[in-house]
Design a protein around this motif. Sequence first.
Motif, PDB file in Angstrom:
ATOM      1  N   LEU A  17       2.021   8.203  -1.021  1.00 13.73           N
ATOM      2  CA  LEU A  17       1.518   7.599   0.218  1.00 13.73           C
ATOM      3  C   LEU A  17       0.715   6.328  -0.059  1.00 13.73           C
ATOM      4  O   LEU A  17       0.063   6.213  -1.100  1.00 13.73           O
ATOM      5  CB  LEU A  17       0.612   8.595   0.952  1.00 13.73           C
ATOM      6  CG  LEU A  17       1.271   9.841   1.544  1.00 13.73           C
ATOM      7  CD1 LEU A  17       0.210  10.782   2.095  1.00 13.73           C
ATOM      8  CD2 LEU A  17       2.269   9.461   2.637  1.00 13.73           C
ATOM      9  N   PRO A  18       0.717   5.372   0.873  1.00  7.81           N
ATOM     10  CA  PRO A  18      -0.197   4.226   0.762  1.00  7.81           C
ATOM     11  C   PRO A  18      -1.647   4.717   0.814  1.00  7.81           C
ATOM     12  O   PRO A  18      -1.919   5.808   1.334  1.00  7.81           O
ATOM     13  CB  PRO A  18       0.140   3.384   2.005  1.00  7.81           C
ATOM     14  CG  PRO A  18       1.469   3.874   2.472  1.00  7.81           C
ATOM     15  CD  PRO A  18       1.569   5.307   2.076  1.00  7.81           C
ATOM     16  N   PRO A  19      -2.597   3.947   0.283  1.00  5.39           N
ATOM     17  CA  PRO A  19      -3.988   4.415   0.194  1.00  5.39           C
ATOM     18  C   PRO A  19      -4.575   4.897   1.517  1.00  5.39           C
ATOM     19  O   PRO A  19      -5.267   5.919   1.556  1.00  5.39           O
ATOM     20  CB  PRO A  19      -4.735   3.191  -0.340  1.00  5.39           C
ATOM     21  CG  PRO A  19      -3.705   2.445  -1.116  1.00  5.39           C
ATOM     22  CD  PRO A  19      -2.419   2.643  -0.386  1.00  5.39           C
ATOM     23  N   GLY A  20      -4.322   4.190   2.618  1.00  5.84           N
ATOM     24  CA  GLY A  20      -4.897   4.596   3.902  1.00  5.84           C
ATOM     25  C   GLY A  20      -4.358   5.934   4.370  1.00  5.84           C
ATOM     26  O   GLY A  20      -5.109   6.797   4.833  1.00  5.84           O
ATOM     27  N   GLU A  21      -3.056   6.128   4.250  1.00 11.64           N
ATOM     28  CA  GLU A  21      -2.457   7.404   4.654  1.00 11.64           C
ATOM     29  C   GLU A  21      -2.879   8.519   3.707  1.00 11.64           C
ATOM     30  O   GLU A  21      -3.027   9.673   4.106  1.00 11.64           O
ATOM     31  CB  GLU A  21      -0.936   7.265   4.714  1.00 11.64           C
ATOM     32  CG  GLU A  21      -0.456   6.350   5.826  1.00 11.64           C
ATOM     33  CD  GLU A  21       1.047   6.193   5.855  1.00 11.64           C
ATOM     34  OE1 GLU A  21       1.745   7.210   5.676  1.00 11.64           O
ATOM     35  OE2 GLU A  21       1.523   5.058   6.052  1.00 11.64           O
ATOM     36  N   LEU A  57       1.079   8.201   9.401  1.00  9.43           N
ATOM     37  CA  LEU A  57       1.247   9.432   8.628  1.00  9.43           C
ATOM     38  C   LEU A  57       1.877  10.520   9.482  1.00  9.43           C
ATOM     39  O   LEU A  57       2.759  11.256   9.019  1.00  9.43           O
ATOM     40  CB  LEU A  57      -0.099   9.904   8.077  1.00  9.43           C
ATOM     41  CG  LEU A  57      -0.033  11.225   7.290  1.00  9.43           C
ATOM     42  CD1 LEU A  57       0.859  11.090   6.064  1.00  9.43           C
ATOM     43  CD2 LEU A  57      -1.427  11.683   6.882  1.00  9.43           C
ATOM     44  N   VAL A  58       1.448  10.648  10.729  1.00 11.73           N
ATOM     45  CA  VAL A  58       2.023  11.646  11.637  1.00 11.73           C
ATOM     46  C   VAL A  58       3.520  11.395  11.804  1.00 11.73           C
ATOM     47  O   VAL A  58       4.337  12.328  11.769  1.00 11.73           O
ATOM     48  CB  VAL A  58       1.296  11.607  12.996  1.00 11.73           C
ATOM     49  CG1 VAL A  58       2.060  12.411  14.049  1.00 11.73           C
ATOM     50  CG2 VAL A  58      -0.126  12.148  12.847  1.00 11.73           C
ATOM     51  N   GLY A  59       3.899  10.123  11.965  1.00 16.97           N
ATOM     52  CA  GLY A  59       5.315   9.794  12.071  1.00 16.97           C
ATOM     53  C   GLY A  59       6.083  10.103  10.802  1.00 16.97           C
ATOM     54  O   GLY A  59       7.221  10.583  10.842  1.00 16.97           O
ATOM     55  N   ARG A  60       5.444   9.874   9.665  1.00 16.93           N
ATOM     56  CA  ARG A  60       6.081  10.163   8.383  1.00 16.93           C
ATOM     57  C   ARG A  60       6.350  11.664   8.231  1.00 16.93           C
ATOM     58  O   ARG A  60       7.287  12.077   7.541  1.00 16.93           O
ATOM     59  CB  ARG A  60       5.188   9.653   7.253  1.00 16.93           C
ATOM     60  CG  ARG A  60       5.915   9.468   5.923  1.00 16.93           C
ATOM     61  CD  ARG A  60       4.926   9.070   4.849  1.00 16.93           C
ATOM     62  NE  ARG A  60       4.284   7.791   5.074  1.00 16.93           N
ATOM     63  CZ  ARG A  60       4.776   6.617   4.662  1.00 16.93           C
ATOM     64  NH1 ARG A  60       5.931   6.578   4.018  1.00 16.93           N
ATOM     65  NH2 ARG A  60       4.112   5.499   4.878  1.00 16.93           N
TER      66      ARG A  60
END
Length: 277
Positions: A17-21, A57-60
């Motif tokens: 994941l990217p840092p924010g997610e 993240l929810v979409g992922r």
Amino acid sequence: MDADALVTRLGEMYPGLPPGERAIARVLLDDYPFAALGSLRTLAERAGVSPPTASRLVGRLGFAGFADFQAAVRADAREHDRSRLSEFVTRPPGLHDAAEDLRSGLAGTLAAVTGPLLDAVAARLAEAGTVWALGGPLSELAADYLVRQLAGLRPGAHRVPEQPAARARVLLDLGPPDVVVAYDFRRYSAATARFVHAARARGARLVLVTDAWESPLAGQAEVLIRLPREAAGPIAPLTHEIAVTELILVAAAARLDPAARLAALDALTRDLSPPDA
């Protein structure tokens, strides 16, 4: 996606994941399912990111929106609780079950700590000017064990003191030859993070032992030991941490050749012990 599958999916996705997610995932895993049940803005604020990051993240995870995600969490958390209660009533957990879980989890942990990884840690512990170890709640016991045993193998192995003023005095003398060994597990220790960031700013190197979801300090580590998800039970983590520490110590001893030092330690211990009554 049921509750267990959602937690598993978050854990599997986490490293990529990217840092924010990744920050959102840490909050969810730390306080599941409760972190998912407030507003999207509250979740984002807890993670220190923007609401759109939480939405991504929810979409992922495969949900059309945050409301759908929350509905799934609520429904499956209720079902999970009913299933656990039914299982407990029909087959209460026994000592044998707990022992098997611990045994299989420990085997997975030891398999994850590969030879090259141990060699990398051992090299840094052998070559360091000084070694300083610290941990958070419970994991501080693993840090203490590392230092107690490592001090017999080489000079200059110390526990990081608890008080801020004492930690500041340690930091005054830290530099590039020195190594910090940090044990950091959910819930990640803010005090550990403050010390590590200050030590890294002064050039000290970091060996980090953490969990499957990774401490926020992972990006600072020169060597990262990431315990698998099986090490995340309510009692098992300390067992896993001590076992990994034993492997680290064996690898370090092979590099240090401490026979003369250990013999001197035994002789001094005998000299300082009271005579038999």
